[in-house]
Design an enzyme around this catalytic site. Sequence first.
Site, PDB file in Angstrom:
ATOM      1  N   LYS A   1      12.032  68.660  11.007  1.00 41.62           N
ATOM      2  CA  LYS A   1      11.591  70.023  10.680  1.00 41.62           C
ATOM      3  C   LYS A   1      10.779  70.019   9.388  1.00 41.62           C
ATOM      4  O   LYS A   1       9.701  70.616   9.316  1.00 41.62           O
ATOM      5  CB  LYS A   1      12.809  70.938  10.505  1.00 41.62           C
ATOM      6  CG  LYS A   1      12.478  72.253   9.801  1.00 41.62           C
ATOM      7  CD  LYS A   1      13.703  73.094   9.520  1.00 41.62           C
ATOM      8  CE  LYS A   1      14.400  72.802   8.223  1.00 41.62           C
ATOM      9  NZ  LYS A   1      13.837  73.451   7.034  1.00 41.62           N
ATOM     10  N   ASN A   2      11.294  69.361   8.364  1.00 39.11           N
ATOM     11  CA  ASN A   2      10.633  69.439   7.063  1.00 39.11           C
ATOM     12  C   ASN A   2       9.355  68.609   6.997  1.00 39.11           C
ATOM     13  O   ASN A   2       8.627  68.669   6.013  1.00 39.11           O
ATOM     14  CB  ASN A   2      11.598  69.041   5.937  1.00 39.11           C
ATOM     15  CG  ASN A   2      12.636  70.127   5.721  1.00 39.11           C
ATOM     16  OD1 ASN A   2      12.499  71.234   6.253  1.00 39.11           O
ATOM     17  ND2 ASN A   2      13.672  69.830   4.957  1.00 39.11           N
TER      18      ASN A   2
ATOM     19  N   CYS B   1      16.246  83.745  -1.477  1.00 42.45           N
ATOM     20  CA  CYS B   1      16.837  82.728  -0.623  1.00 42.45           C
ATOM     21  C   CYS B   1      18.285  82.536  -1.033  1.00 42.45           C
ATOM     22  O   CYS B   1      18.601  82.636  -2.220  1.00 42.45           O
ATOM     23  CB  CYS B   1      16.035  81.450  -0.813  1.00 42.45           C
ATOM     24  SG  CYS B   1      16.723  80.040   0.009  1.00 42.45           S
TER      25      CYS B   1
ATOM     26  N   ARG C   1      14.353  79.615  -6.118  1.00 44.99           N
ATOM     27  CA  ARG C   1      13.182  78.974  -5.513  1.00 44.99           C
ATOM     28  C   ARG C   1      11.828  79.583  -5.919  1.00 44.99           C
ATOM     29  O   ARG C   1      11.084  80.111  -5.081  1.00 44.99           O
ATOM     30  CB  ARG C   1      13.338  78.928  -3.991  1.00 44.99           C
ATOM     31  CG  ARG C   1      14.619  78.237  -3.598  1.00 44.99           C
ATOM     32  CD  ARG C   1      14.790  78.092  -2.124  1.00 44.99           C
ATOM     33  NE  ARG C   1      14.013  76.994  -1.573  1.00 44.99           N
ATOM     34  CZ  ARG C   1      14.084  76.625  -0.299  1.00 44.99           C
ATOM     35  NH1 ARG C   1      14.871  77.252   0.526  1.00 44.99           N
ATOM     36  NH2 ARG C   1      13.368  75.623   0.154  1.00 44.99           N
TER      37      ARG C   1
ATOM     38  N   ASP D   1      19.828  68.312   1.065  1.00 44.56           N
ATOM     39  CA  ASP D   1      19.994  68.795   2.435  1.00 44.56           C
ATOM     40  C   ASP D   1      21.156  68.113   3.166  1.00 44.56           C
ATOM     41  O   ASP D   1      21.479  68.486   4.291  1.00 44.56           O
ATOM     42  CB  ASP D   1      18.694  68.606   3.237  1.00 44.56           C
ATOM     43  CG  ASP D   1      17.612  69.551   2.758  1.00 44.56           C
ATOM     44  OD1 ASP D   1      17.931  70.520   2.048  1.00 44.56           O
ATOM     45  OD2 ASP D   1      16.434  69.311   3.082  1.00 44.56           O
TER      46      ASP D   1
ATOM     47  N   ARG E   1      17.326  77.257  12.974  1.00 47.19           N
ATOM     48  CA  ARG E   1      16.119  76.962  12.198  1.00 47.19           C
ATOM     49  C   ARG E   1      15.864  75.457  12.138  1.00 47.19           C
ATOM     50  O   ARG E   1      14.717  75.032  12.023  1.00 47.19           O
ATOM     51  CB  ARG E   1      16.249  77.511  10.770  1.00 47.19           C
ATOM     52  CG  ARG E   1      16.217  79.030  10.681  1.00 47.19           C
ATOM     53  CD  ARG E   1      16.204  79.455   9.239  1.00 47.19           C
ATOM     54  NE  ARG E   1      15.321  78.570   8.503  1.00 47.19           N
ATOM     55  CZ  ARG E   1      15.558  78.112   7.276  1.00 47.19           C
ATOM     56  NH1 ARG E   1      16.629  78.482   6.630  1.00 47.19           N
ATOM     57  NH2 ARG E   1      14.717  77.300   6.695  1.00 47.19           N
TER      58      ARG E   1
HETATM   59  N1  EPU Z   1      11.050  74.638  -7.871  1.00 45.32           N
HETATM   60  C1  EPU Z   1      10.568  75.291  -8.966  1.00 45.32           C
HETATM   61  N2  EPU Z   1       9.262  75.691  -8.960  1.00 45.32           N
HETATM   62  C2  EPU Z   1       8.430  75.438  -7.916  1.00 45.32           C
HETATM   63  C3  EPU Z   1       8.932  74.770  -6.795  1.00 45.32           C
HETATM   64  C4  EPU Z   1      10.251  74.372  -6.799  1.00 45.32           C
HETATM   65  O1  EPU Z   1      11.283  75.528  -9.922  1.00 45.32           O
HETATM   66  O2  EPU Z   1       7.260  75.831  -7.987  1.00 45.32           O
HETATM   67  C5  EPU Z   1      12.466  74.241  -7.832  1.00 45.32           C
HETATM   68  C6  EPU Z   1      13.215  74.984  -6.738  1.00 45.32           C
HETATM   69  O3  EPU Z   1      13.631  76.252  -7.203  1.00 45.32           O
HETATM   70  C7  EPU Z   1      14.378  74.061  -6.455  1.00 45.32           C
HETATM   71  C8  EPU Z   1      13.745  72.684  -6.674  1.00 45.32           C
HETATM   72  O4  EPU Z   1      12.578  72.886  -7.446  1.00 45.32           O
HETATM   73  O5  EPU Z   1      15.403  74.258  -7.360  1.00 45.32           O
HETATM   74  C9  EPU Z   1      13.405  71.943  -5.400  1.00 45.32           C
HETATM   75  O6  EPU Z   1      12.472  72.662  -4.656  1.00 45.32           O
HETATM   76  P1  EPU Z   1      11.354  71.987  -3.764  1.00 45.32           P
HETATM   77  O7  EPU Z   1      10.070  72.679  -4.023  1.00 45.32           O
HETATM   78  O8  EPU Z   1      11.407  70.511  -3.910  1.00 45.32           O
HETATM   79  O9  EPU Z   1      11.874  72.361  -2.325  1.00 45.32           O
HETATM   80  P2  EPU Z   1      11.084  73.068  -1.158  1.00 45.32           P
HETATM   81  O10 EPU Z   1       9.772  72.434  -0.960  1.00 45.32           O
HETATM   82  O11 EPU Z   1      11.135  74.539  -1.324  1.00 45.32           O
HETATM   83  C10 EPU Z   1      12.003  71.395   0.640  1.00 45.32           C
HETATM   84  C11 EPU Z   1      12.754  71.485   1.928  1.00 45.32           C
HETATM   85  C12 EPU Z   1      14.183  71.946   1.646  1.00 45.32           C
HETATM   86  C13 EPU Z   1      14.821  70.916   0.718  1.00 45.32           C
HETATM   87  C14 EPU Z   1      13.983  70.768  -0.559  1.00 45.32           C
HETATM   88  C15 EPU Z   1      14.508  69.692  -1.489  1.00 45.32           C
HETATM   89  C16 EPU Z   1      11.032  72.040   3.503  1.00 45.32           C
HETATM   90  C17 EPU Z   1      10.452  73.018   4.444  1.00 45.32           C
HETATM   91  N3  EPU Z   1      12.090  72.434   2.804  1.00 45.32           N
HETATM   92  O12 EPU Z   1      12.026  72.708   0.073  1.00 45.32           O
HETATM   93  O13 EPU Z   1      14.846  71.935   2.910  1.00 45.32           O
HETATM   94  O14 EPU Z   1      16.122  71.327   0.392  1.00 45.32           O
HETATM   95  O15 EPU Z   1      12.635  70.431  -0.210  1.00 45.32           O
HETATM   96  O16 EPU Z   1      14.553  68.465  -0.851  1.00 45.32           O
HETATM   97  O17 EPU Z   1      10.569  70.915   3.419  1.00 45.32           O
HETATM   98  C18 EPU Z   1      16.530  72.501   4.445  1.00 45.32           C
HETATM   99  O18 EPU Z   1      15.927  71.817   5.287  1.00 45.32           O
HETATM  100  O19 EPU Z   1      17.704  72.927   4.639  1.00 45.32           O
HETATM  101  C19 EPU Z   1      15.873  72.811   3.182  1.00 45.32           C
HETATM  102  C20 EPU Z   1      16.273  73.792   2.385  1.00 45.32           C
END
Ligand code: EPU
Length: 426
Positions: free
Chosen positions: A23-24, A120, A125, A309, A401
């Site tokens: 998915k990711n 969320c 996030r 995750d 999801r």
């Molecule tokens: N963060 C910031 N600022 C930003 C972006 C992120 O502070 O601009 C913080 C977030 O608040 C969080 C941390 O950085 O505390 C990690 O966020 P990241 O951006 O790495 O995560 P994401 O891209 O929003 C993806 C996966 C998540 C997974 C995370 C971490 C997808 C679609 N989602 O989210 O997947 O937990 O990376 O590995 O790729 C799941 O599949 O259950 C899921 C939540």
Amino acid sequence: MDKIIIEGGQTRLSGEVKIEGAKNAVLPLLAATILPTEGKTLLRNVPILSDVFTMNNVVRGLNIQVDFDQAKNEILVDARGPILDEAPYEYVSQMRASIVVLGPILARQGHAKVSMPGGCTIGSRPIDLHLKGLELMGAEIHQEGGDITAKADKLKGATIYMDFPSVGATQNLMMAATLADGVTVIENAAREPEIVDLAILLNKMGADVKGAGTETLTITGVKELHGAEHDVVQDRIEAGTFMVAAAMTSGNVLIKDAIWEHNRPLLAKLMEMGVKATEEKGGIRIQANRDQLKPVTVKTLPHPGFPTDMQAQFTALMAVVKGESTMIETVFENRFQHLEEMRRMGLHLEILRETALIHGGQQLQGAPVMSTDLRASAALILTGMVAEGKTVVSKLNHLDRGYYQFHEKLKALGAKIERVSEDSHG
Ligand code: EPU
């Protein structure tokens, strides 16, 4: 909405389980299909998940043709011709990950308007790292009325140091940089296998992305991209979930096509506990006797650290291992909600900020529980398999999801599990 009912206690999983595409990985890959102005893009090994349907609609909303052949697990995208530059709230609000369309739309159109993703349950996030990076590449960003507007006739290559290796920000900036003028360097980039998968597709489209999987990405902008064909990488989190399920039920399961390297942080912890993990030709075999497993300490970190995750599912394993285990969640600030549900099943635990102490090994009791997010729903279902009596897990919209036919797969391995519509068991 449906519920899952599990008769737990004596379940021992055995057999083989097939893993879907990730998915990711597929969500950012779909965002990348916005970029090519020539040819069509074919994604194979696409999982049938509600998040994929949502992302398809986000892309369709830009006037792009998206055909999902579910029988073949393939999506064909035709993004030639004029596209729109606004991703409306109607779709973006359904899924935070849709923010990754911002970079590709901006890079292709010189202008993009995307709704600000909402709150969320697992944490606040923010998307500051996405926006700061685009600004460094010359974009003018405005936030107004719940929308983000970004403008840059032509993005320019820049050196961007990310305060935190955010997965989504790395993907957004990597895609934006493919069509920028000059070279973009992303330092402290995310290194997840899904980043590598995206870089592979972008390079097949004609982009020049180097260093994916390391902390420094170098992207040299090109004039235009073309369509390509790509197999989505296997879902390491789905694979990991079945590894944990096998271990906590004293099972013996072959997780077909699981990739050792991608699950290394999880496998290291499983083996530290005393779980037997073997790489076989067809995948990874997990065997365990849960009464002999030892408690461990786990800390979630960006890849190649232990994945957040897998945190919820791993706490379900900790719950059946005798002794005190520690789980430290450093990536998201509010990702222990499943533990409160597990407490209702008799789990003894203490939570202090980002640390959960789990006093495992007590016999858990089935109970009605509610999933609070995607991985929590999987964790509660796994816990239901080892709890005595009946567990009813509701709010399955979260599960759908990210897990395809989760209960059917567990059932085929020997779990006593059914999915019923809420109405029929009111
Ligand atoms: N963060 C910031 N600022 C930003 C972006 C992120 O502070 O601009 C913080 C977030 O608040 C969080 C941390 O950085 O505390 C990690 O966020 P990241 O951006 O790495 O995560 P994401 O891209 O929003 C993806 C996966 C998540 C997974 C995370 C971490 C997808 C679609 N989602 O989210 O997947 O937990 O990376 O590995 O790729 C799941 O599949 O259950 C899921 C939540």
